[in-house]
Motif scaffolding. Structure first.
Motif, PDB file in Angstrom:
ATOM      1  N   ILE A 394       0.742  -1.250  -0.189  1.00 34.98           N
ATOM      2  CA  ILE A 394       0.024   0.028  -0.098  1.00 34.98           C
ATOM      3  C   ILE A 394       0.771   1.334  -0.078  1.00 34.98           C
ATOM      4  CG2 ILE A 394      -1.642   1.399   1.425  1.00 34.98           C
ATOM      5  CD1 ILE A 394      -2.794  -1.322   2.425  1.00 34.98           C
ATOM      6  N   VAL A 395       1.876   1.158   0.986  1.00 37.25           N
ATOM      7  CA  VAL A 395       2.845   2.491   1.090  1.00 37.25           C
ATOM      8  C   VAL A 395       3.571   2.730  -0.339  1.00 37.25           C
ATOM      9  CG1 VAL A 395       5.085   3.187   2.265  1.00 37.25           C
ATOM     10  CG2 VAL A 395       3.078   2.291   3.680  1.00 37.25           C
ATOM     11  N   ARG A 396       3.996   1.405  -1.139  1.00 37.30           N
ATOM     12  CA  ARG A 396       4.834   1.493  -2.397  1.00 37.30           C
ATOM     13  C   ARG A 396       3.790   2.132  -3.552  1.00 37.30           C
ATOM     14  NH1 ARG A 396       7.467  -3.666  -4.807  1.00 37.30           N
ATOM     15  NH2 ARG A 396       8.918  -3.556  -2.961  1.00 37.30           N
ATOM     16  N   ASP A 397       2.446   1.374  -3.496  1.00 36.50           N
ATOM     17  CA  ASP A 397       1.666   2.212  -4.453  1.00 36.50           C
ATOM     18  C   ASP A 397       1.358   3.682  -4.431  1.00 36.50           C
ATOM     19  OD1 ASP A 397       1.559  -0.480  -5.730  1.00 36.50           O
ATOM     20  OD2 ASP A 397      -0.308  -1.035  -4.688  1.00 36.50           O
ATOM     21  N   SER A 398       1.342   3.965  -3.107  1.00 40.61           N
ATOM     22  CA  SER A 398       1.044   5.417  -2.671  1.00 40.61           C
ATOM     23  C   SER A 398       2.106   6.228  -3.205  1.00 40.61           C
ATOM     24  CB  SER A 398       0.780   5.618  -1.365  1.00 40.61           C
ATOM     25  OG  SER A 398       0.721   6.954  -1.100  1.00 40.61           O
ATOM     26  N   TYR A 399       3.390   5.741  -3.126  1.00 38.36           N
ATOM     27  CA  TYR A 399       4.572   6.318  -3.592  1.00 38.36           C
ATOM     28  C   TYR A 399       4.672   6.430  -5.102  1.00 38.36           C
ATOM     29  CZ  TYR A 399       6.698   6.464   0.962  1.00 38.36           C
ATOM     30  OH  TYR A 399       6.851   6.936   2.310  1.00 38.36           O
ATOM     31  N   PHE A 400       4.232   5.409  -5.839  1.00 40.90           N
ATOM     32  CA  PHE A 400       4.253   5.185  -7.171  1.00 40.90           C
ATOM     33  C   PHE A 400       3.121   6.315  -7.524  1.00 40.90           C
ATOM     34  CE2 PHE A 400       6.072   0.879  -7.482  1.00 40.90           C
ATOM     35  CZ  PHE A 400       6.979   1.272  -8.390  1.00 40.90           C
ATOM     36  N   ASP A 401       2.171   6.428  -7.162  1.00 38.55           N
ATOM     37  CA  ASP A 401       1.149   7.828  -7.376  1.00 38.55           C
ATOM     38  C   ASP A 401       1.637   9.031  -7.105  1.00 38.55           C
ATOM     39  OD1 ASP A 401      -0.533   5.412  -7.910  1.00 38.55           O
ATOM     40  OD2 ASP A 401      -1.772   5.873  -6.155  1.00 38.55           O
ATOM     41  N   SER A 402       2.329   9.219  -6.284  1.00 40.49           N
ATOM     42  CA  SER A 402       3.131  10.477  -6.163  1.00 40.49           C
ATOM     43  C   SER A 402       3.991  10.714  -6.924  1.00 40.49           C
ATOM     44  CB  SER A 402       3.702  10.636  -4.690  1.00 40.49           C
ATOM     45  OG  SER A 402       2.663  10.534  -3.681  1.00 40.49           O
ATOM     46  N   THR A 429      11.853  -7.757  -5.082  1.00 39.31           N
ATOM     47  CA  THR A 429      10.901  -6.806  -5.295  1.00 39.31           C
ATOM     48  C   THR A 429       9.882  -7.047  -4.522  1.00 39.31           C
ATOM     49  OG1 THR A 429       9.940  -7.471  -7.419  1.00 39.31           O
ATOM     50  CG2 THR A 429      11.510  -5.615  -7.472  1.00 39.31           C
ATOM     51  N   THR A 430       9.666  -8.394  -4.031  1.00 44.94           N
ATOM     52  CA  THR A 430       8.622  -8.940  -3.302  1.00 44.94           C
ATOM     53  C   THR A 430       8.663  -8.651  -1.952  1.00 44.94           C
ATOM     54  OG1 THR A 430       9.552 -11.117  -3.022  1.00 44.94           O
ATOM     55  CG2 THR A 430       7.983 -10.908  -4.948  1.00 44.94           C
ATOM     56  N   ALA A 431       7.355  -8.552  -1.328  1.00 44.84           N
ATOM     57  CA  ALA A 431       7.460  -8.073   0.206  1.00 44.84           C
ATOM     58  C   ALA A 431       8.259  -9.084   0.998  1.00 44.84           C
ATOM     59  CB  ALA A 431       6.292  -7.863   0.681  1.00 44.84           C
ATOM     60  N   THR A 432       9.075  -8.649   1.995  1.00 44.54           N
ATOM     61  CA  THR A 432       9.792  -9.687   2.876  1.00 44.54           C
ATOM     62  C   THR A 432       9.680  -8.809   4.272  1.00 44.54           C
ATOM     63  OG1 THR A 432      12.011  -8.329   2.491  1.00 44.54           O
ATOM     64  CG2 THR A 432      11.514 -10.497   1.086  1.00 44.54           C
ATOM     65  N   ASP A 433       9.808  -9.720   5.178  1.00 39.54           N
ATOM     66  CA  ASP A 433       9.698  -9.303   6.344  1.00 39.54           C
ATOM     67  C   ASP A 433      11.054  -9.093   7.272  1.00 39.54           C
ATOM     68  OD1 ASP A 433       8.815  -8.867   9.019  1.00 39.54           O
ATOM     69  OD2 ASP A 433       8.105 -10.877   9.724  1.00 39.54           O
ATOM     70  N   THR A 434      11.183  -7.861   7.546  1.00 40.31           N
ATOM     71  CA  THR A 434      12.471  -7.328   7.950  1.00 40.31           C
ATOM     72  C   THR A 434      12.478  -7.078   9.301  1.00 40.31           C
ATOM     73  OG1 THR A 434      11.985  -5.065   7.173  1.00 40.31           O
ATOM     74  CG2 THR A 434      13.052  -6.517   5.642  1.00 40.31           C
ATOM     75  N   ARG A 435      11.257  -7.262  10.036  1.00 42.44           N
ATOM     76  CA  ARG A 435      11.305  -6.733  11.317  1.00 42.44           C
ATOM     77  C   ARG A 435      12.101  -7.770  12.359  1.00 42.44           C
ATOM     78  NH1 ARG A 435       4.909  -7.053  11.617  1.00 42.44           N
ATOM     79  NH2 ARG A 435       5.531  -9.041  10.149  1.00 42.44           N
ATOM     80  N   PRO A 436      12.790  -7.076  13.244  1.00 43.58           N
ATOM     81  CA  PRO A 436      13.735  -7.877  14.008  1.00 43.58           C
ATOM     82  C   PRO A 436      12.913  -8.697  15.190  1.00 43.58           C
ATOM     83  CG  PRO A 436      13.530  -5.822  14.799  1.00 43.58           C
ATOM     84  CD  PRO A 436      12.749  -5.695  13.755  1.00 43.58           C
ATOM     85  N   ALA A 437      13.403  -9.923  15.141  1.00 39.86           N
ATOM     86  CA  ALA A 437      12.840 -11.161  15.885  1.00 39.86           C
ATOM     87  C   ALA A 437      13.285 -12.195  16.024  1.00 39.86           C
ATOM     88  CB  ALA A 437      11.241 -10.850  15.890  1.00 39.86           C
ATOM     89  N   THR A 438      13.237 -13.124  16.674  1.00 39.59           N
ATOM     90  CA  THR A 438      13.384 -14.637  16.761  1.00 39.59           C
ATOM     91  C   THR A 438      12.119 -15.106  17.348  1.00 39.59           C
ATOM     92  OG1 THR A 438      15.958 -14.501  17.046  1.00 39.59           O
ATOM     93  CG2 THR A 438      14.624 -16.637  17.387  1.00 39.59           C
ATOM     94  N   ILE A 439      11.043 -15.307  16.702  1.00 36.66           N
ATOM     95  CA  ILE A 439       9.759 -15.565  16.881  1.00 36.66           C
ATOM     96  C   ILE A 439       9.866 -17.285  17.243  1.00 36.66           C
ATOM     97  CG2 ILE A 439       7.279 -15.528  16.663  1.00 36.66           C
ATOM     98  CD1 ILE A 439       8.050 -13.440  14.561  1.00 36.66           C
ATOM     99  N   THR A 440       9.224 -17.473  18.531  1.00 34.41           N
ATOM    100  CA  THR A 440       9.165 -18.827  18.800  1.00 34.41           C
ATOM    101  C   THR A 440       7.762 -19.607  18.755  1.00 34.41           C
ATOM    102  OG1 THR A 440       9.015 -18.377  21.354  1.00 34.41           O
ATOM    103  CG2 THR A 440      11.314 -18.894  20.161  1.00 34.41           C
ATOM    104  N   ILE A 441       6.801 -18.547  18.599  1.00 32.42           N
ATOM    105  CA  ILE A 441       5.584 -18.846  18.829  1.00 32.42           C
ATOM    106  C   ILE A 441       4.720 -18.428  17.345  1.00 32.42           C
ATOM    107  CG2 ILE A 441       3.263 -18.427  19.670  1.00 32.42           C
ATOM    108  CD1 ILE A 441       4.116 -18.029  22.300  1.00 32.42           C
ATOM    109  N   SER A 442       4.173 -19.510  16.455  1.00 31.48           N
ATOM    110  CA  SER A 442       3.878 -19.140  15.089  1.00 31.48           C
ATOM    111  C   SER A 442       2.551 -18.445  15.185  1.00 31.48           C
ATOM    112  CB  SER A 442       3.835 -20.433  14.255  1.00 31.48           C
ATOM    113  OG  SER A 442       2.935 -21.409  14.893  1.00 31.48           O
ATOM    114  N   HIS A 443       2.326 -17.840  14.156  1.00 32.81           N
ATOM    115  CA  HIS A 443       1.148 -17.079  14.149  1.00 32.81           C
ATOM    116  C   HIS A 443       0.111 -17.446  12.656  1.00 32.81           C
ATOM    117  CE1 HIS A 443      -1.590 -13.841  14.912  1.00 32.81           C
ATOM    118  NE2 HIS A 443      -1.584 -13.461  13.549  1.00 32.81           N
ATOM    119  N   GLN A 444      -1.083 -17.878  13.122  1.00 28.15           N
ATOM    120  CA  GLN A 444      -1.874 -17.841  12.008  1.00 28.15           C
ATOM    121  C   GLN A 444      -2.945 -16.680  11.829  1.00 28.15           C
ATOM    122  OE1 GLN A 444      -4.135 -21.639  11.928  1.00 28.15           O
ATOM    123  NE2 GLN A 444      -5.031 -21.109   9.997  1.00 28.15           N
ATOM    124  N   PRO A 445      -2.742 -15.922  10.922  1.00 25.75           N
ATOM    125  CA  PRO A 445      -3.911 -14.804  10.875  1.00 25.75           C
ATOM    126  C   PRO A 445      -5.160 -15.287  11.019  1.00 25.75           C
ATOM    127  CG  PRO A 445      -2.504 -14.583   8.907  1.00 25.75           C
ATOM    128  CD  PRO A 445      -2.054 -15.983   9.690  1.00 25.75           C
TER     129      PRO A 445
END
Length: 598
Positions: A394-402, A429-445
């Motif tokens: 969403i952020v990238r598309d907004s920047y493309f429009d600007s 160019t695909t989205a990758t998760d760059t947030r810092p963490a070693t997560i030990t509990i998986s998450h299902q949206p």
């Protein structure tokens, strides 16, 4: 039992995490606002019986070690040392103990010498340094807040002071304060005739220094402590220990270039300010900043070097998902000079800060122009390197429009050129998760689950959060066992857990831990995610908790029967054989009767 298990067993995870955020009980869990990322609605849970925590907002979780590593950005070894000290556990592992003891000695030396430098500044030998600070508008209050000191001009003054205090020459050298002479005839001081700015870590421990030259004859304007066991320049930010709380409250951090910029701004009532230690912004430093806020206001020097550094900082921050703004300092060369000459004007500059994307775009247009198609192409390609670092679509598309609007070209054409550029540049160019963490509990949206699946999650969670007495009262009911035989769960995992819990009724020792320990590590992780829920006050009274169990069980049964009736009705429409249709109708009537009796 090894050191890690000793610490884990002795640590009270609720008490420890409660030092960072207010936790309130919800069933057998505790809930609070996440202390790792900024949020207004509490989505952070602690499960004391398992010694685990999880945040559904930032999707990070783990045990008490993971929490401290995430919160304070520590490696595991250091987290172990901090928690060992907190719990009173003596580390017996030889290597861990030796490293911990060495670090403790270095920190003691650095704390002692910081006090020495402050005393020197206040003495007659620090007169010249005091005059320099006064000339830069640094008040006594600022000096005390930042513990600024003075390293005397003698070759061995500091070293001699520390050895007389009982510290070993080798340890003084390893703390970065002295240098061994080549002929092995002792040591001489690394910092001489310099204004000393202590550099503290996020725990407010002095780990090194940044020394500002007083005599113009010396080459380096600033010199820092070399890399040591406790001082890693790329992992530290000057002023971070003082800024982290206010930056979290305000929702953004101001990043400046120099120590004096930090001191001057903080001293003039702008507290959420930090600076890198004469290096480009590193990923580790950005992770530190991300702990308090994902918004960054960059206020570097107004010269060309400062502008180039700003461009690099905006790019690096984009990789970690920061929302950046860039301050253009007017009428001064840096924030220090600006705040001393006209604070109101600087505040206006802050308020007029432009988004990092627009700053880069303006730089691109200034450099390449947009008057011709080829100018536009060069400007677009200049921006592509930034757009490639944006992971949010969403952020990238907004920047493309600007960008399209600024260049006067269709957004679709830009995106196509961007894809070609990305291939040529061999960029991902695909989205990758760059947030810092070693997560030990998986998450299902949760958004991927239907109502039936959510009900099943909630029911299993209830089983593990009500009191033992309530659970026993619920499980001895005949209808509960009948429901288990009806296969009311669509998810095999949930059905197997329910049956394991039911078997506890026949056990003399009724302990849910037996169920947990019978699971694989992966299954335990899945159960942990399900069980961490907010129940409000539903489970406060035993009768209310029992009613809630009954209500959800009925909902599960009804949902299951309704689903079966729908599926059979749909199946019947494709069948022409009268006997098969009759058999299906019989099953539909049976399910309808069961639904009526729930």
């Amino acid at each position: 039992m090894d050191d890690v298990e000793k610490v884990r067993e002795k640590a009270d995870i609720v008490e420890f995490i409660g030092k960072f955020t207010k936790l309130t009980a919800t069933g057998k869990n505790f809930k609070g606002v996440c202390p790792i990322h900024n949020e207004k609605t509490a989505s952070f849970f602690v499960r004391p019986d398992r010694g685990l925590w999880y945040c559904f907002g930032c999707q990070k979780g783990g045990d008490i070690f993971n929490f401290l590593m995430e919160k304070e950005n520590l490696p595991f070894g250091e987290a172990l040392q901090v928690l060992a000290k907190h719990t009173g556990v003596t580390l017996t592992g030889r290597q861990d103990a030796q490293v911990a003891q060495k670090k403790e000695r270095l920190l003691q030396i650095l704390s002692q010498v910081s006090q020495f430098y402050q005393e020197q500044l206040a003495s007659q030998s620090g007169t010249k340094a005091k005059e320099y600070l006064t000339g830069r508008g640094i008040t006594e209050d600022m000096i005390k807040l930042f513990e600024i000191g003075y390293a005397p001009d003698g070759w061995e003054t500091t070293h001699t002071y520390l050895t007389r205090k009982g510290f070993a020459p080798q340890d003084i050298e390893e703390a970065g304060l002295s240098i061994a002479r080549k002929n092995n005839s002792g040591h001489y001081d690394r910092f001489r005739d310099r204004v000393m700015f202590p550099v503290s870590d996020h725990l407010s421990r002095v780990v090194g220094f940044s020394g500002r030259v007083l005599s113009s004859e010396k080459e380096a304007k600033y010199i820092n402590t070399p890399e040591t066991l406790v001082f890693k320049k790329g992992n530290l930010l000057f002023g971070y220990d003082k800024a982290q709380e206010t930056a979290q409250e305000k929702g953004f951090t101001i990043l400046v270039e120099g120590n004096l910029d930090v001191v001057s701004l903080v001293g003039n009532g702008i507290p959420n300010v930090v600076a890198p230690l004469g290096t480009g912004l590193t990923e580790y430093q950005l992770k530190l900043l991300n702990r308090v806020s994902s918004k960054l206001m960059i206020a570097f020097d107004s010269d060309e070097a400062g502008k180039n550094a700003t461009v690099r900082a905006v790019h690096e921050a984009a990789k970690l998902g920061f929302e950046t703004k860039v301050v253009t300092i007017t009428g001064a060369k840096d924030p220090d000079e600006a705040v001393r000459s006209d604070k109101k004007k600087l505040i206006t500059d802050f308020r007029m800060a432009q988004p990092g994307f627009m700053y880069l775009l303006n730089r691109g247009v200034e450099t390449f122009g947009n008057s011709s198609p080829y100018n536009k192409k060069k400007t677009a390609e200049y921006m592509f390197s930034f757009l490639a670092e944006i992971t949010d679509n969403i952020v990238r598309d907004s920047y493309f429009d600007s960008l399209a609007s600024e260049l006067g070209v269709p957004s679709a054409s830009l995106k196509k050129d961007f894809q070609n550029w990305s291939k040529q540049s061999n960029r991902e160019t695909t989205a990758t998760d760059t947030r810092p963490a070693t997560i030990t509990i998986s998450h299902q949206p949760e958004m991927t689950k239907d109502r039936q699946m959510l009900l099943e999650d909630y029911f299993i969670s209830l089983l593990f959060n009500v009191t033992t007495t309530t659970l026993k009262r619920f499980l001895i009911r005949e209808k509960v066992h009948a429901a288990a035989g009806d296969e009311i769960f669509t998810q095999d995992f949930h059905g197997s857990i329910f049956k394991k819990v039911l078997k506890l009724v026949t056990d003399e020792e009724f302990d849910l831990t037996d169920v947990i320990q019978s699971l694989s590590d992966e299954a335990q992780t899945q159960l942990d995610r399900i069980v961490l829920k907010d129940f409000g006050d539903v489970l406060d009274r035993e009768d209310d908790a029992l009613k809630e169990l009954d209500r959800v069980l009925k909902s599960l049964q009804k949902s299951r029967y309704q689903t079966m009736i729908r599926e059979l009705t749909k199946q019947k429409q494709t069948i022409t054989d009268s006997e098969e249709v009759s058999a299906i109708n019989k099953r539909i009537r049976e399910y309808t009767e069961q639904l009526r009796n729930v």
